[in-house]
Scaffold this motif. Structure first.
Motif, PDB file in Angstrom:
ATOM      1  N   PRO B  80       0.814  -1.233   0.000  1.00  0.00           N
ATOM      2  CA  PRO B  80       0.000   0.000   0.000  1.00  0.00           C
ATOM      3  C   PRO B  80       0.843   1.277   0.000  1.00  0.00           C
ATOM      4  CG  PRO B  80      -0.965  -1.608   1.488  1.00  0.00           C
ATOM      5  CD  PRO B  80       0.335  -2.198   1.023  1.00  0.00           C
ATOM      6  N   ALA B  81       1.863   1.328   0.848  1.00  0.00           N
ATOM      7  CA  ALA B  81       2.652   2.567   0.945  1.00  0.00           C
ATOM      8  C   ALA B  81       3.388   2.860  -0.365  1.00  0.00           C
ATOM      9  CB  ALA B  81       3.640   2.467   2.096  1.00  0.00           C
ATOM     10  N   ASP B  82       3.888   1.817  -1.021  1.00  0.00           N
ATOM     11  CA  ASP B  82       4.594   2.019  -2.296  1.00  0.00           C
ATOM     12  C   ASP B  82       3.620   2.494  -3.377  1.00  0.00           C
ATOM     13  OD1 ASP B  82       6.947   1.235  -1.130  1.00  0.00           O
ATOM     14  OD2 ASP B  82       6.706  -0.866  -1.699  1.00  0.00           O
ATOM     15  N   LEU B  83       2.425   1.909  -3.348  1.00  0.00           N
ATOM     16  CA  LEU B  83       1.423   2.309  -4.343  1.00  0.00           C
ATOM     17  C   LEU B  83       1.050   3.784  -4.167  1.00  0.00           C
ATOM     18  CD1 LEU B  83      -1.543   0.315  -5.675  1.00  0.00           C
ATOM     19  CD2 LEU B  83      -1.936   2.651  -4.901  1.00  0.00           C
ATOM     20  N   ILE B  84       0.813   4.172  -2.916  1.00  0.00           N
ATOM     21  CA  ILE B  84       0.420   5.562  -2.670  1.00  0.00           C
ATOM     22  C   ILE B  84       1.560   6.520  -3.032  1.00  0.00           C
ATOM     23  CG2 ILE B  84      -0.141   7.230  -0.828  1.00  0.00           C
ATOM     24  CD1 ILE B  84      -2.542   5.587  -1.775  1.00  0.00           C
ATOM     25  N   ALA B  85       2.799   6.114  -2.745  1.00  0.00           N
ATOM     26  CA  ALA B  85       3.947   6.973  -3.092  1.00  0.00           C
ATOM     27  C   ALA B  85       3.977   7.218  -4.596  1.00  0.00           C
ATOM     28  CB  ALA B  85       5.243   6.328  -2.620  1.00  0.00           C
ATOM     29  N   THR B  86       3.767   6.169  -5.375  1.00  0.00           N
ATOM     30  CA  THR B  86       3.759   6.309  -6.836  1.00  0.00           C
ATOM     31  C   THR B  86       2.572   7.147  -7.300  1.00  0.00           C
ATOM     32  OG1 THR B  86       4.806   4.154  -7.054  1.00  0.00           O
ATOM     33  CG2 THR B  86       3.691   5.011  -9.008  1.00  0.00           C
ATOM     34  N   ASP B 162      -6.256  -9.130   3.734  1.00  0.00           N
ATOM     35  CA  ASP B 162      -5.927 -10.528   3.448  1.00  0.00           C
ATOM     36  C   ASP B 162      -4.733 -10.583   2.484  1.00  0.00           C
ATOM     37  OD1 ASP B 162      -8.050 -11.266   5.090  1.00  0.00           O
ATOM     38  OD2 ASP B 162      -9.477 -11.097   3.439  1.00  0.00           O
ATOM     39  N   ASP B 163      -4.946 -11.176   1.301  1.00  0.00           N
ATOM     40  CA  ASP B 163      -3.824 -11.298   0.374  1.00  0.00           C
ATOM     41  C   ASP B 163      -3.906 -10.270  -0.754  1.00  0.00           C
ATOM     42  OD1 ASP B 163      -6.040 -12.303  -0.781  1.00  0.00           O
ATOM     43  OD2 ASP B 163      -5.103 -14.128  -1.576  1.00  0.00           O
ATOM     44  N   ALA B 164      -4.600  -9.164  -0.483  1.00  0.00           N
ATOM     45  CA  ALA B 164      -4.769  -8.163  -1.539  1.00  0.00           C
ATOM     46  C   ALA B 164      -4.368  -6.774  -1.056  1.00  0.00           C
ATOM     47  CB  ALA B 164      -6.224  -8.135  -2.006  1.00  0.00           C
ATOM     48  N   THR B 165      -3.894  -5.979  -2.011  1.00  0.00           N
ATOM     49  CA  THR B 165      -3.742  -4.542  -1.765  1.00  0.00           C
ATOM     50  C   THR B 165      -4.986  -3.886  -2.357  1.00  0.00           C
ATOM     51  OG1 THR B 165      -1.333  -4.609  -1.806  1.00  0.00           O
ATOM     52  CG2 THR B 165      -2.367  -2.499  -2.315  1.00  0.00           C
ATOM     53  N   VAL B 166      -5.789  -3.308  -1.478  1.00  0.00           N
ATOM     54  CA  VAL B 166      -7.062  -2.738  -1.908  1.00  0.00           C
ATOM     55  C   VAL B 166      -6.867  -1.246  -2.166  1.00  0.00           C
ATOM     56  CG1 VAL B 166      -9.470  -2.327  -1.278  1.00  0.00           C
ATOM     57  CG2 VAL B 166      -8.346  -4.457  -0.607  1.00  0.00           C
ATOM     58  N   VAL B 167      -7.139  -0.850  -3.391  1.00  0.00           N
ATOM     59  CA  VAL B 167      -6.939   0.537  -3.814  1.00  0.00           C
ATOM     60  C   VAL B 167      -8.308   1.187  -3.946  1.00  0.00           C
ATOM     61  CG1 VAL B 167      -5.788   2.019  -5.486  1.00  0.00           C
ATOM     62  CG2 VAL B 167      -5.021  -0.339  -5.190  1.00  0.00           C
TER      63      VAL B 167
END
Lengths: 121, 264
Positions: B80-86, B162-167
């Motif tokens: 999640p943190a990497d996704l938000i940074a991008t 769980d096993d997902a990154t929820v965006v």
């Protein structure tokens, strides 16, 4: 950064429903807030007071939840007031313009009595 | 930010409140009475932003809506943190073609004002902006100024479930004025749903998951329209953008005559 699970207690005082918010106000607080709002408005109160005395961290999703309560309050024409906000969160309520619609008092007595008057924006 | 309750802190205790109240100070924008655009990126139209006040969902005219768009990525694709940074760094790159988000070069930071030039039906362009109200490692929120299509804010977040990154993109809004309310009723809601679905789809594709399904949930938070707010139309970015476009030939002629006038 750790978070504290949100809990919301409802009590009545002088015809006013006081929702005491404990813990962090974020996305996880939605169900607790919804249940508290339903309990607070089951019997129509003269006003609803949100107590932030024991609340912790509030993020932007938490602010959005408060907006949802404000919308419900306005739809049912129930005045809504708040107290117990730190200076920091008072500023946040001003930035987000929630303070335009919600009287923010210093203590519970003032909030229950509505000393500052109610706001309708 | 780490999710989950802290076992060391009993519910009801307020011992760590001062820390809680200040630990996010850097995540929130400072209070501003009116917006100020400090830099206008090349190609951007700076219109309907400077001097405007911010508007919360309560200041708008139309029904209040909460719209939530969600896409799930396998958690091994991105944290999640990497996704938000991008997402914060390249926010406008994920928008559907034809729409431009002019963020500061540093990306999205609390208090930043970004200009928006949006493609509207009929080939017109709408110029407005947003302010970054809040930003942390796992979420950020944009708030609209007077005259924007809607009064409110949009929160972008990512979390591990769980096993997902929820965006997620969540919009809390009212149409700013009667004209925008009418436009939303006549296809604007569908257009907006498509816009954010495409954006989330682009985010998913960027992280190696093209074609991911985007779930949309729409809730009407308040069905009442706030008729006392009809005057918001005075600030309408649609009307002012249209006038700006119509005046373009006049500005062009003025610019020519200004350049051709001999110096005294």
């Amino acid at each position: 950064m750790t978070t504290r699970e949100a809990v919301a207690h409802v009590r009545r005082r002088d015809g006013v429903a006081v929702i005491e918010l404990v813990g962090d106000l974020n996305a996880a607080a939605e169900s607790a807030l919804d249940e508290a709002w339903t309990a607070a408005t089951n019997t129509r109160p003269d006003a609803v007071v949100l107590s932030f005395e024991n609340s912790g961290y509030i993020n932007s999703t938490g602010i959005a939840l408060v907006v949802g309560l404000l919308a419900s309050a306005r739809a049912h024409r129930i005045p809504i007031r708040a107290y117990g906000l730190t200076d920091h969160y008072r500023k946040i309520f001003e930035i987000t313009r929630l303070a335009d619609f919600m009287a923010i008092e210093n203590d519970e007595d003032s909030a229950v009595q509505g000393i500052g008057g109610d706001k309708d924006g | 930010m780490t999710n989950g309750s802290n076992d060391d802190t009993p519910a009801g205790s307020n011992d760590d409140m001062p820390a809680a109240a200040t630990r996010d100070a850097a995540n929130w924008a400072k209070k501003v009475s009116r917006l100020k655009v400090s830099q206008v990126p090349e190609g951007a139209v700076n219109l309907n932003v400077d001097g405007r006040q911010l508007t919360s969902p309560i200041q708008g005219f139309g029904k209040m809506w909460q719209k939530t768009y969600v896409v799930r990525l396998p958690s091994d694709r991105v944290a999640p943190a990497d996704l938000i940074a991008t997402w914060r760094k390249d926010f406008g790159d994920f928008w559907p073609p034809g729409n431009h988000f002019y963020a500061p070069l540093t990306g999205i930071e609390p208090g930043d004002v970004a200009l928006l030039n949006m493609r509207m039906p009929g080939g017109t362009k709408l110029s407005t902006g947003v302010m970054v109200l809040y930003a942390d490692e796992e979420s950020f929120t944009l708030m609209t100024p007077q005259g924007h299509m809607f009064a409110g804010w949009i929160t972008f977040s990512a979390s591990r479930q769980d096993d997902a990154t929820v965006v997620q993109t969540q919009v809390l809004m009212r149409a700013s004025d009667p004209i925008f309310e009418l436009a939303l009723m006549m296809g604007g809601h569908r257009q907006e749903d498509r816009f954010w679905s495409q954006t989330l789809g682009n985010v998913a594709a960027h992280f190696g998951h093209p074609g991911a399904a985007v779930d949309t949930k729409v809730v009407c938070v308040d069905r009442r329209r706030q008729w006392s707010r009809w005057r918001n139309v005075w600030h309408s970015s649609a009307i002012r953008s249209a006038i700006y476009m119509l005046e373009a030939p006049v500005r062009g002629v003025r610019g020519l005559t200004h350049h051709q006038r001999p110096a005294h």
